[in-house]
Design an enzyme around this catalytic site. Sequence first.
Site, mmCIF file in Angstrom:
data_model
loop_
_atom_site.group_PDB
_atom_site.id
_atom_site.type_symbol
_atom_site.label_atom_id
_atom_site.label_comp_id
_atom_site.label_asym_id
_atom_site.label_seq_id
_atom_site.Cartn_x
_atom_site.Cartn_y
_atom_site.Cartn_z
ATOM 1 N N LYS A 180 0.903 -1.161 0.219
ATOM 2 C CA LYS A 180 0.182 0.081 0.033
ATOM 3 C C LYS A 180 1.076 1.208 -0.087
ATOM 4 O O LYS A 180 1.391 1.803 1.023
ATOM 5 C CB LYS A 180 -0.772 -0.027 1.176
ATOM 6 C CG LYS A 180 -2.031 0.865 1.061
ATOM 7 C CD LYS A 180 -2.209 2.393 0.912
ATOM 8 C CE LYS A 180 -1.957 2.974 2.234
ATOM 9 N NZ LYS A 180 -1.829 4.427 1.985
ATOM 10 N N GLU A 255 9.303 1.358 11.291
ATOM 11 C CA GLU A 255 10.315 2.285 11.196
ATOM 12 C C GLU A 255 9.760 3.808 11.193
ATOM 13 O O GLU A 255 9.029 4.108 10.274
ATOM 14 C CB GLU A 255 11.035 2.245 9.858
ATOM 15 C CG GLU A 255 12.543 2.994 10.012
ATOM 16 C CD GLU A 255 12.475 4.266 9.419
ATOM 17 O OE1 GLU A 255 12.302 5.421 10.029
ATOM 18 O OE2 GLU A 255 12.518 4.248 7.970
ATOM 19 N N GLU A 386 9.364 16.232 15.698
ATOM 20 C CA GLU A 386 9.725 16.076 14.291
ATOM 21 C C GLU A 386 9.004 16.992 13.334
ATOM 22 O O GLU A 386 7.856 16.915 13.397
ATOM 23 C CB GLU A 386 9.632 14.552 13.633
ATOM 24 C CG GLU A 386 10.145 14.367 12.549
ATOM 25 C CD GLU A 386 9.808 12.925 11.877
ATOM 26 O OE1 GLU A 386 10.931 12.360 11.327
ATOM 27 O OE2 GLU A 386 8.899 12.501 12.211
#
Length: 489
Positions: A180, A255, A386
Amino acid sequence: MTDRTIVAGVAIDTRHWIGGRRVGSAETFTDHSPIDGAVLGEIARGGAAEADAAMAAAKAAFPAWAATPRAERARLLHAIADGVEKRLEELAIVETSDNGALLRSHRRGVMPRVAHNFRFFADWLLQLEHEDFETRGHTNHVSWDPAGPCVLITPWNAPLMLSTWKVAPALAAGNTVVLKPAEWSPLTASLLADIAAEAGLPAGVLNVVQGYGGEVGSALVSHPDARRISFTGSVPTAKAIAAAAAANLTPLSLELGGKSPLLVFADADLDLAVDLAVEQYDNAGQVCLSGTRLLVESSVAEEFTRRFVAKASALQQGDPRDEATDIGPNIHQRQLEKIDGFVQRALTAGARAVIGGTPNEELGGLYYRPTLLTDVAQDSEIVQEEVFGPVLVLQTFDTEDEAVRLANDTRFGLAATVATGDRERAERVGAQLVAGTVWVNCFFVRDLQAPFGGSRESGVGREGGDWSFDFYCDVKNTVTAPNGWRNHG
């Protein structure tokens, strides 16, 4: 509604690839180029039905593919690599159009790495073994059994490279795959399906389903037939995936994000340290591994900043298809607004913009100026969260212990970079840093045989080399007694 689109002269099928054929959907979503906002195509928008169909195809194809000899699986992976290399220029220009990364990078580094992903895991498969060992006269034999259908969900910042980083080892291990791709950059995944089919990969072994994470993605990760899930993306999405996978105890590899430090000690080669710091603007800052927190020893901070500003100010921002461009656009209006929101809140809280601090008004669109902020508090949002854009912060330290403390003082732990001229210091500091990867006097040196992953909220698990096969397989130990055999004449 057309089933094809043309991007930079390349024809791309906008339907899913399920069970060895193209499959449409009742609904579509629009894919825009971040370069200029142009519509690239209307892409089939999958949901629960498409997820079920893809999983059924992967499940049906699994027994034959799992039984395929290693040498034949490796041959097919090399054939896919051949196809990537044959269409390298097409893949490069399509991906640049779709996600805005530099065309020169796609040509010279990213697309060759896509082919290498397949070749590496094909070759690693052929030498994958564990030496037999004895236990009280009994023989232990370790083997890697294919696990089953794998759901792979990939991000938009390096779409094809990060997809094949997962697809290649999953296929090499004897698994079937449902991929996907990110909805902001789906096009090269469709081309990969064509390349794999042309290489002779059996129907159903690789399936590509397009759509939104909250729709088809949710259906895939909660599917009872998924035997492995690998995801690269944000922490909140990973938590939702983990919750869905928990119902079926589906193993996960995650990850995730990073807020990595780049430590510059006074004994470092300052020109090298500046080069490493400016490199963190690569891909318009849309790199999970980027060392976005520059931690510089106080005694050299002023000189470091002067050299950094001079080098960063020389970067050319513009159309990523131009060879002279160093920084292209960010991926989406939503992402640009997120980046600017972080910066404006930091400035309001007292931070100072040494360079940048705003979108690039001259270019307009999705271009954000390379930014360096100082006068930031350790507990501030801009230091702790982030941004995923061309935004760095600079802090100073006076002692090695303080540098390590600041470096480790976030909830992330994906990577770290250390610039120092002292080998013993590099070893001492590197051992204390919380990170899945530590670079010393270098950055972004990646070998596929090395373990890759993050600590803390930067991820779960490691992939690469044997670690990939350990994840994508059920590792089995067979213990055989030394006697008990009957002779058959």
